[in-house]
Design a protein around this motif. Structure first.
Motif, PDB file in Angstrom:
ATOM      1  N   ASN A 262     -10.160  -3.517   4.632  1.00  0.00           N
ATOM      2  CA  ASN A 262      -9.269  -2.673   3.834  1.00  0.00           C
ATOM      3  C   ASN A 262      -8.305  -3.523   3.017  1.00  0.00           C
TER       4      ASN A 262
ATOM      5  N   ARG B 242     -12.484  -8.463   8.983  1.00  0.00           N
ATOM      6  CA  ARG B 242     -11.037  -8.628   8.881  1.00  0.00           C
ATOM      7  C   ARG B 242     -10.743 -10.118   8.872  1.00  0.00           C
TER       8      ARG B 242
ATOM      9  N   ASN C 235     -10.371   2.323  15.675  1.00  0.00           N
ATOM     10  CA  ASN C 235      -9.138   2.528  14.915  1.00  0.00           C
ATOM     11  C   ASN C 235      -8.564   3.904  15.256  1.00  0.00           C
TER      12      ASN C 235
ATOM     13  N   ASN D 232       1.840 -11.544  14.048  1.00  0.00           N
ATOM     14  CA  ASN D 232       1.185 -10.641  14.996  1.00  0.00           C
ATOM     15  C   ASN D 232       1.188 -11.249  16.399  1.00  0.00           C
TER      16      ASN D 232
ATOM     17  N   GLU E  44      -2.698   1.953  19.559  1.00  0.00           N
ATOM     18  CA  GLU E  44      -2.366   1.891  18.130  1.00  0.00           C
ATOM     19  C   GLU E  44      -1.939   3.281  17.682  1.00  0.00           C
TER      20      GLU E  44
ATOM     21  N   ASP F 207     -12.721 -10.322   4.171  1.00  0.00           N
ATOM     22  CA  ASP F 207     -11.552  -9.509   4.534  1.00  0.00           C
ATOM     23  C   ASP F 207     -11.731  -8.139   3.885  1.00  0.00           C
TER      24      ASP F 207
ATOM     25  N   GLY G 285      -1.470  -4.406   9.832  1.00  0.00           N
ATOM     26  CA  GLY G 285      -1.588  -5.300  10.981  1.00  0.00           C
ATOM     27  C   GLY G 285      -1.545  -4.616  12.331  1.00  0.00           C
ATOM     28  N   LYS G 286      -1.648  -3.284  12.361  1.00  0.00           N
ATOM     29  CA  LYS G 286      -1.586  -2.583  13.654  1.00  0.00           C
ATOM     30  C   LYS G 286      -2.745  -2.993  14.564  1.00  0.00           C
ATOM     31  N   THR G 287      -3.957  -2.909  14.037  1.00  0.00           N
ATOM     32  CA  THR G 287      -5.122  -3.210  14.877  1.00  0.00           C
ATOM     33  C   THR G 287      -5.095  -4.669  15.327  1.00  0.00           C
ATOM     34  N   THR G 288      -4.788  -5.570  14.398  1.00  0.00           N
ATOM     35  CA  THR G 288      -4.758  -6.990  14.757  1.00  0.00           C
ATOM     36  C   THR G 288      -3.697  -7.235  15.827  1.00  0.00           C
TER      37      THR G 288
ATOM     38  N   LYS H 287     -12.315  -8.949  -0.808  1.00  0.00           N
ATOM     39  CA  LYS H 287     -11.283  -8.052  -0.297  1.00  0.00           C
ATOM     40  C   LYS H 287     -11.097  -6.828  -1.200  1.00  0.00           C
TER      41      LYS H 287
HETATM   42  P1  ATP Z   1      -5.234   0.692   9.458  1.00  0.00           P
HETATM   43  O1  ATP Z   1      -4.105   1.431   8.800  1.00  0.00           O
HETATM   44  O2  ATP Z   1      -6.499   0.718   8.672  1.00  0.00           O
HETATM   45  O3  ATP Z   1      -5.427   1.045  10.898  1.00  0.00           O
HETATM   46  P2  ATP Z   1      -3.996  -1.712  10.446  1.00  0.00           P
HETATM   47  O4  ATP Z   1      -2.539  -1.499  10.296  1.00  0.00           O
HETATM   48  O5  ATP Z   1      -4.600  -1.493  11.779  1.00  0.00           O
HETATM   49  O6  ATP Z   1      -4.804  -0.888   9.372  1.00  0.00           O
HETATM   50  P3  ATP Z   1      -5.313  -4.276  10.432  1.00  0.00           P
HETATM   51  O7  ATP Z   1      -6.638  -3.622  10.475  1.00  0.00           O
HETATM   52  O8  ATP Z   1      -4.861  -5.038  11.613  1.00  0.00           O
HETATM   53  O9  ATP Z   1      -4.216  -3.229   9.996  1.00  0.00           O
HETATM   54  O10 ATP Z   1      -5.236  -5.270   9.195  1.00  0.00           O
HETATM   55  C1  ATP Z   1      -5.465  -4.787   7.869  1.00  0.00           C
HETATM   56  C2  ATP Z   1      -5.361  -5.913   6.893  1.00  0.00           C
HETATM   57  O11 ATP Z   1      -4.052  -6.478   6.887  1.00  0.00           O
HETATM   58  C3  ATP Z   1      -6.295  -7.070   7.174  1.00  0.00           C
HETATM   59  O12 ATP Z   1      -6.835  -7.425   5.940  1.00  0.00           O
HETATM   60  C4  ATP Z   1      -5.432  -8.173   7.743  1.00  0.00           C
HETATM   61  O13 ATP Z   1      -5.904  -9.417   7.376  1.00  0.00           O
HETATM   62  C5  ATP Z   1      -4.064  -7.895   7.130  1.00  0.00           C
HETATM   63  N1  ATP Z   1      -2.950  -8.135   8.057  1.00  0.00           N
HETATM   64  C6  ATP Z   1      -2.994  -8.189   9.401  1.00  0.00           C
HETATM   65  N2  ATP Z   1      -1.762  -8.378   9.920  1.00  0.00           N
HETATM   66  C7  ATP Z   1      -0.900  -8.440   8.880  1.00  0.00           C
HETATM   67  C8  ATP Z   1       0.522  -8.621   8.761  1.00  0.00           C
HETATM   68  N3  ATP Z   1       1.296  -8.782   9.841  1.00  0.00           N
HETATM   69  N4  ATP Z   1       1.047  -8.638   7.507  1.00  0.00           N
HETATM   70  C9  ATP Z   1       0.271  -8.490   6.416  1.00  0.00           C
HETATM   71  N5  ATP Z   1      -1.075  -8.325   6.464  1.00  0.00           N
HETATM   72  C10 ATP Z   1      -1.661  -8.289   7.673  1.00  0.00           C
END
Ligand code: ATP
Ligand code: MG
Length: 460
Positions: A340, A323, A143, A292, A167, A337, A119-122, A442
């Motif tokens: 990843n 996503r 990313n 988030n 991020e 979705d 969930g970092k990017t979100t 997914k």
């Molecule tokens: P990366 O390591 O690839 O940079 P990331 O940490 O940036 O990943 P995101 O790209 O925001 O994560 O989200 C990855 C997946 O996790 C997506 O499928 C999203 O739907 C899901 N996701 C987003 N936020 C959460 C959360 N808080 N808890 C669990 N799953 C989440």
């Protein structure tokens, strides 16, 4: 970069100027020789497959303003033939990080650093959206959260930016501390402690310890914002001099979400903080997105904004491609979705999927990568979870998903169809998906489900 000269780079890296003029101003930092334009600084990284030093002469001829090199110790004739500045350093990656630290020191704006397993990017995007209600925000593009990505993001912050949202990722031990010392966040957010990259880190405990090193960059008076619903983070207090704040659904959280309502394509909840409440509408789905968004509200309020402003900013966030996007306007509904997958995000996706309205729910699930030695058990666990989440048909792609299929069968008698070839699976889906169905795609990015999801969005 703004106002950065060759001399600044020499100073920042502790390098030696072998050739060229130290007064020349530089434009952008580039790692990819194909992207180098006039006046750019090219940093050749030594990768597993390619040592980018082999492009040095080419980019120097093309007009690069400066290049770093760990291959040269002395001036050569080739160097003199170009107007490019050649700077000798011991290690180009470390030199790039030193440039990042140097440029960060020159910045006066506050930086928000976001890390966590998923969930970092979100979360970064939601924080940026929420802060945009009041500030001009710089945010990490794409990313770009790695040891080489973060120095570059820092270099791209401009004078107009009033706050930066970066991020900060990690895939190996010791990486986040390096990144945190470059970003030097004033506010640090940890979204959760999962098992992504467990292969490299060994255990969830190790991942937890690594994630906490984000504090190595936090200065006195910094703020640590933690997911209070995470079993490990809820017990965590920030280092001395740092204010710790928790967000989540638990009663003790400083920023709390109540009355969560999930709808097709949207989510509504009430944020509670310091005795005040605020209705929040999100243009994305899922309780994980409520978390988030809460992190974003916490960042905004800790930086002096109101919850109302944060909620207004959050309205501008519409999710991003692959996503968890829901396409519900066609003959059948597609939930894409496919960007990843990890066990946590698979479960989060299945929860959201369950809430969609449709005749049948078909989950197309592909292998999750980088899960370490226990990967088959994790796949099985997701299979069990899928079986319990109201899915009518499970279609799997990949070898590890054989365990996922076993997990489904162990819990419930629902049809499971397994594929090892993506093309074969597409052919099957083309005949199987009917009007009124909901289909979830997914899996890990490398499994290729994004293209499949695009095809079915098109067909819907
Ligand atoms: P990366 O390591 O690839 O940079 P990331 O940490 O940036 O990943 P995101 O790209 O925001 O994560 O989200 C990855 C997946 O996790 C997506 O499928 C999203 O739907 C899901 N996701 C987003 N936020 C959460 C959360 N808080 N808890 C669990 N799953 C989440
Ligand atoms: Mg990301």
């Amino acid at each position: 970069m703004e106002n950065v000269s060759v001399q600044d780079i020499v100073l920042a890296t502790g390098g030696v100027l072998l050739s060229g003029d130290d007064g020349v101003m530089l434009n952008k930092i580039r790692l990819d020789s194909r992207q180098v334009e006039t006046g750019d600084l090219f940093v050749p990284i030594i990768g597993e497959k390619v040592d980018a030093h082999k492009f040095l002469e080419q980019v120097a001829e093309k007009g690069a303003g400066a290049v770093l090199t760990s291959e040269h110790k002395e001036k050569t004739e080739e160097m003199e033939e170009t107007s490019c500045a050649w700077i000798a350093v011991d290690d180009t990656k470390k030199a790039l990080q030193a440039v990042g630290r140097y440029l960060r020191k020159r910045l006066t704006l506050p930086i928000v650093g976001v890390t966590g397993s998923v969930g970092k990017t979100t979360t970064r995007e939601m924080i940026a959206a929420a802060l945009s209600a009041r500030f001009h925000v710089y945010k990490t593009p794409g990313n770009s959260n790695s040891q080489v990505g973060v120095p570059i993001t820092v270099s791209e912050i401009t004078k107009e930016d009033e706050v930066g949202v970066l991020e900060l990722g990690m895939s190996e031990p010791g990486e986040l501390t390096v990144i945190a010392r470059i970003a030097k966040p004033d506010v640090a957010v940890i979204t959760n402690i999962g098992i992504t990259h467990i292969e490299q880190l060994g255990s969830r405990e190790n991942i937890y310890r690594e994630k906490l090193t984000i504090q190595d960059g936090l200065s006195d008076g910094g703020i640590l914002i933690l997911n209070g619903d995470d079993d490990m983070l809820c017990r965590t207090r920030g280092k001395a001099g740092v204010k710790t704040v928790y967000y989540g659904t638990g009663e003790t959280c400083d920023y709390r979400a109540v009355d969560i309502v999930l709808m097709d394509g949207k989510t509504e909840f009430t944020a509670v903080h310091a005795g005040k409440t605020q209705k929040v509408l999100l243009n994305v789905m899922g309780t994980h997105n409520v978390m988030n968004a809460l992190a974003a509200i916490a960042v905004c309020c800790e930086r002096g904004m109101t919850m109302e402003e944060a909620a207004e900013g959050l309205l501008t966030f519409h999710g991003f491609k692959h996503r968890q996007q829901v396409y519900a306007d066609g003959r059948f509904t597609v939930m894409d979705d496919s960007y990843n997958a990890s066990p946590a995000s698979m479960k989060a996706a299945l929860d959201v999927f369950q809430g969609l309205t449709g005749k049948r729910h078909i989950a197309v699930l592909a292998d999750m990568k980088e899960l370490g030695g226990n990967y088959l058990a994790y796949h099985r666990e997701v299979g069990e979870y899928a079986a319990n989440s109201g899915v009518d048909l499970v279609v799997t792609l990949g070898e590890a998903c054989r365990s996922l299929a076993e997990g489904v069968r162990a819990v419930k008698e629902i049809p499971v169809v397994e594929f090892s070839d993506c093309g074969e699976m597409v052919k099957y889906l083309e005949t199987e998906i009917r009007d009124g169905d909901c289909v979830l795609f997914k899996g890990s990015n490398s499994m290729g489900l994004s293209a499949v999801a695009d095809q079915f969005v098109e067909m819907a």
